[in-house]
Design an enzyme around this catalytic site. Structure first.
Site, short mmCIF file in Angstrom:
data_model
loop_
_atom_site.label_atom_id
_atom_site.label_comp_id
_atom_site.label_asym_id
_atom_site.label_seq_id
_atom_site.Cartn_x
_atom_site.Cartn_y
_atom_site.Cartn_z
N ARG A 45 6.87 -20.79 23.14
CA ARG A 45 6.40 -20.17 21.61
C ARG A 45 7.98 -20.30 20.83
NH1 ARG A 45 2.25 -15.48 22.45
NH2 ARG A 45 3.81 -15.11 24.53
N ASP A 86 9.07 -18.05 17.05
CA ASP A 86 8.56 -17.30 16.05
C ASP A 86 8.42 -17.82 14.75
OD1 ASP A 86 8.02 -15.26 18.17
OD2 ASP A 86 9.73 -14.05 17.68
N ARG A 113 17.18 -13.25 18.92
CA ARG A 113 17.28 -12.36 17.34
C ARG A 113 17.79 -11.02 17.89
NH1 ARG A 113 12.19 -13.58 13.90
NH2 ARG A 113 13.44 -12.18 12.73
#
Lengths: 255, 255
Positions: free
Chosen positions: B49, B51, B194
């Site tokens: 995935r 984000d 992040r």
């Protein structure tokens, strides 16, 4: 005091450089910002107009202000207030008669094309799904250097006294999937670069020969030019001024 | 037949890769396109995935289809139907058991920072108005190579059995005003890059020392990590698979 402000902008959401009723322009947003930061009404004069959607990696505008400014501090404050798509790059003190439009003796535009669909350049380059003959396009581009009247590539009549331009450079350069056209001249007519690019691309596609292209340039007939290339690929890339108009030290000048 | 589709996307307007109710995802748009072109319901499995707002310069998804496909022709047809911000790059025939997620043994992310306000990269790089100490950030980054448990940098609990990752590379490289962080590992936890970047930036700003950073990593306490760096700078840049899963010739394989 007169200052030259050097800026860059992403033209995507603007109806060009020039202030106009009922449409957002770069000039309007810039003047709002300068007036707020300098606490006095500021009006600017740009080096030239860019059309709706056209970018500028270098543009200059002059303005007058009562007090002397600290360039570095002012650039910082302008950028804090300007939106993300307009950037103040430098501020130069110039002579009182310096003029961002009339003193600019050379302008350079770049037109960016991508030959591979690229999700990251969709606002910054025009996608061509089919390959083009860059050699033929370059041969046609050299034709531009031999002519002076570009009525063929002028979008509108009435707002210019003549259609003469001295084109110093007109060349396509390819690097991988990226194709960039550089055109440098003393002046440009409205919509000229996009009409030149559109017509050169028809040479690249084999729709026009180099001889056809030369006939079109020589013909001075607007209806013979091809359609204008889309705005997202076009950048005002460089504006050149004589050194003597800058009052700050040569080291900090944009030359 | 099972195929791997290689894509790239600008994540700006998507709520991440994965299909979810009431929000536009890359996977949903992609599956709509594949189903239309192939005239059968197609469901895809991504390599992982991404984000909301995160980009991918290389992502893979596998899908099954009844008939054999002509890769070049299919890529052309997918791109004609896909929006401008999702691009099909290649299509590879793979073994029936090949799995875009489980067979990926290495992923690389890039995080792009610009140290000068830039109107053209506002969706593609994070702007840092103040300079950072890149040397200290690189010293802290090497700490990551010595640890295996990254609970500290995991956004959510519950959807993973363990927090172990083998990080092979973690380095900042500066070129002019552009600063790019490359991190390569066998796997990543949700929101990990992040959080790592946000914490390394605090080292670069002098808010944390390299020793603080190591203590934070070793502590396995999520509340000690700094805030996550913004999504616009982050790219899934490379996903690596073993050669044997590809049925097409090695020349056309992405390895």
């Amino acid at each position: 005091m007169r200052y030259f402000l050097e800026i860059a902008y992403d033209g995507t959401r603007f109806h060009g450089w020039q202030t106009q009723p009922n449409a957002l322009s770069v000039q309007e947003v810039l003047e709002d910002c300068l007036s707020k930061v300098l606490r006095q009404p500021i009006s600017t004069t740009g080096s030239g107009r860019t059309d709706t959607g056209v970018h500028a990696s270098q543009q200059f505008a002059h303005f007058d202000v009562a007090q002397e400014l600290n360039p570095e501090h002012m650039v910082y404050r302008f950028n804090r207030l300007l939106p993300d798509d307009i950037v103040a790059k430098n501020l130069y003190l110039v002579t009182d008669e310096a003029h961002a439009r009339f003193d600019a003796f050379e302008r350079t535009y770049h037109y960016h094309i991508t030959l591979a669909k690229n999700p990251f350049t969709r606002y910054y380059a025009t996608y061509l799904p089919r390959s083009v003959d860059v050699e033929q396009m370059n041969e046609a581009a050299t034709v531009l250097l031999r002519y002076e009247d570009f009525t063929t590539f002028s979008k509108v009549k009435g707002d210019t006294k003549h259609y003469r331009c001295n084109i110093y450079e007109a060349v396509w350069r390819q690097q991988g999937d990226e194709l960039v056209f550089t055109i440098r001249a003393n002046r440009f007519l409205r919509g000229m670069v996009r009409l030149v690019v559109g017509t050169l691309l028809d040479v690249g596609r084999g729709k026009l020969t180099v001889t056809d292209f030369e006939r079109i340039v020589a013909g001075q007939d607007r209806s013979k030019a091809s359609g204008a290339a889309p705005s997202e690929g076009l950048y005002l890339a460089k504006v050149t001024y004589p050194e003597h108009i800058f009052k700050t030290s040569p080291k900090t000048n944009p030359l």
